[in-house]
Design a protein around this motif. Structure first.
Motif, PDB file in Angstrom:
ATOM      1  N   LYS A  91       0.850  -1.184   0.000  1.00 49.20           N
ATOM      2  CA  LYS A  91       0.000   0.000   0.000  1.00 49.20           C
ATOM      3  C   LYS A  91       0.890   1.239   0.000  1.00 49.20           C
ATOM      4  O   LYS A  91       2.012   1.214   0.523  1.00 49.20           O
ATOM      5  N   ILE A  92       0.369   2.310  -0.555  1.00 48.48           N
ATOM      6  CA  ILE A  92       1.125   3.567  -0.591  1.00 48.48           C
ATOM      7  C   ILE A  92       0.999   4.295   0.748  1.00 48.48           C
ATOM      8  O   ILE A  92      -0.091   4.446   1.298  1.00 48.48           O
ATOM      9  N   LEU A  93       2.132   4.733   1.271  1.00 42.58           N
ATOM     10  CA  LEU A  93       2.181   5.538   2.494  1.00 42.58           C
ATOM     11  C   LEU A  93       3.294   6.564   2.341  1.00 42.58           C
ATOM     12  O   LEU A  93       4.464   6.211   2.225  1.00 42.58           O
ATOM     13  N   ASP A  94       2.912   7.834   2.345  1.00 43.55           N
ATOM     14  CA  ASP A  94       3.881   8.927   2.261  1.00 43.55           C
ATOM     15  C   ASP A  94       3.956   9.587   3.630  1.00 43.55           C
ATOM     16  O   ASP A  94       3.089  10.372   4.010  1.00 43.55           O
ATOM     17  N   LEU A  95       5.002   9.273   4.373  1.00 44.94           N
ATOM     18  CA  LEU A  95       5.139   9.798   5.730  1.00 44.94           C
ATOM     19  C   LEU A  95       5.418  11.298   5.758  1.00 44.94           C
ATOM     20  O   LEU A  95       5.304  11.930   6.806  1.00 44.94           O
ATOM     21  N   SER A  96       5.774  11.872   4.609  1.00 49.71           N
ATOM     22  CA  SER A  96       6.010  13.315   4.554  1.00 49.71           C
ATOM     23  C   SER A  96       4.702  14.089   4.419  1.00 49.71           C
ATOM     24  O   SER A  96       4.709  15.307   4.319  1.00 49.71           O
ATOM     25  N   SER A  97       3.583  13.375   4.422  1.00 53.04           N
ATOM     26  CA  SER A  97       2.264  13.992   4.322  1.00 53.04           C
ATOM     27  C   SER A  97       1.359  13.439   5.422  1.00 53.04           C
ATOM     28  O   SER A  97       1.062  12.245   5.441  1.00 53.04           O
ATOM     29  N   LEU A  98       0.931  14.296   6.336  1.00 53.27           N
ATOM     30  CA  LEU A  98       0.033  13.858   7.407  1.00 53.27           C
ATOM     31  C   LEU A  98      -1.287  13.366   6.820  1.00 53.27           C
ATOM     32  O   LEU A  98      -1.920  12.443   7.352  1.00 53.27           O
TER      33      LEU A  98
END
Length: 327
Positions: A91-98
């Protein structure tokens, strides 16, 4: 002056001990546990230590969700082929975006009955962006703030597990962090700074220190739910992060580069502690720090309850935790 000398001696002692562990201990996990029926999330699972951790968990029959900012389809297929376990998804998870963290957490809550293992592994060593869309320091957000928020948002599915484990990633650099009570406002979420190797190291050290702190503080708050929380130091690993952060900064200093090559291990070696804490029945000391599958000393600053309290409170504000999400 005397206090500074004592501080430097303590740092030197812990780093020497860290090196001794690297060469004098067997860093492989002795866990024999079967993980069939368990579900794990590994952030940054597309490559490096994250991918190796996902592979080790899958090899024991665990259902693994790779959470990464990039498409991890190739890594997923490789892990399935290597372990013969088709219960691997991405799954996609971008930790730089809350916003992305919240979207990912909602997806997990809506589709997963429980989460048994959360490995907050994702991290960066360099960046071309100083500030994220949330107005936070990019390296701090990817390496710490994002994991802090994600863990809060996944408490409910973690509570559903009978023996949930949460693991935060530390580093030997935690002992070099200069983050203290009197400079939290200045360097904790620094947003105006020059992108250079000095500042990158400083922010990286601070983020890793905060991960060890988070494990300690989450453990205390989640004990009543039988959720154990640890921090794990993977050691120096020959990975993409090593090449772009550690390796590049000393590549022209032949002696230091040679030493780093001798110290650095493989991603599989670096993943052993994550795997051990996620699967073994033996590590009962929730809130503790581990290196090479053994309990290891923490930075002394984490004994300061006021410091830990201030970091926790400041982070709650920065990641915009809602009242009902706070622990």
């Amino acid at each position: 002056m005397l206090t500074d000398v004592i501080c430097y001696i303590c740092i030197a002692y812990k780093l020497i001990k860290w090196l001794a562990y690297r060469f004098l201990t067997n860093g492989d996990s002795d866990s024999m546990s079967c993980l069939m029926g368990k579900t794990a999330i590994v952030t940054g699972g597309n490559s490096g230590v994250g991918c190796a951790t996902a592979t080790l968990l899958a090899s024991r029959g665990c259902r693994v969700i790779i959470a990464d900012v990039v498409d991890a389809e190739e890594s997923k297929i490789a892990i399935i082929e290597q372990t013969n376990n088709n219960q691997v998804t991405s799954k996609i998870l971008d930790l730089s975006s809350l916003k992305s963290v919240r979207k990912f957490a909602r997806n997990i809550i809506e589709n997963e009955e429980k989460i048994d293992i959360l490995v907050n592994n994702a991290g960066i060593g360099t960046t071309s962006k100083t500030i994220t869309e949330d107005g936070l320091n990019t390296m701090m957000q990817v390496n710490f703030f994002g994991a802090f928020l994600l863990t809060h948002l996944l408490i409910e599915p973690l509570k559903t597990s009978k023996d949930a484990r949460v693991i935060f990633t530390g580093s030997c650099m935690v002992y070099l962090s200069r983050l203290r009570l009197d400079n939290i406002k200045d360097i904790f979420n620094i947003t105006e700074y020059e992108l250079n190797i000095y500042n990158s190291y400083m922010i990286y050290q601070n983020a890793k220190l905060c991960n060890v702190l988070a494990a300690q503080e989450f453990a205390e708050r989640l004990q009543k739910y039988n959720i154990r929380v640890y921090s794990a130091d993977p050691g120096m690993v020959r990975s993409k992060l090593y090449n772009c952060f550690i390796g590049e900064s000393i590549r022209n200093v032949s002696f230091l580069f040679l030493i780093s090559q001798l110290i650095a291990g493989s991603s599989l070696n670096g993943a052993q502690t994550n795997f051990h804490l996620a699967s073994s029945r033996s590590p009962r000391e929730s809130g503790q720090h581990f290196y090479r599958c053994r309990r290891f000393c923490k930075p002394k600053i984490l004994e300061d309850k006021q410091f830990c309290k201030e970091i926790w409170k400041a982070t709650e504000v920065l990641v915009k935790l809602k009242p009902e999400e706070k622990l």
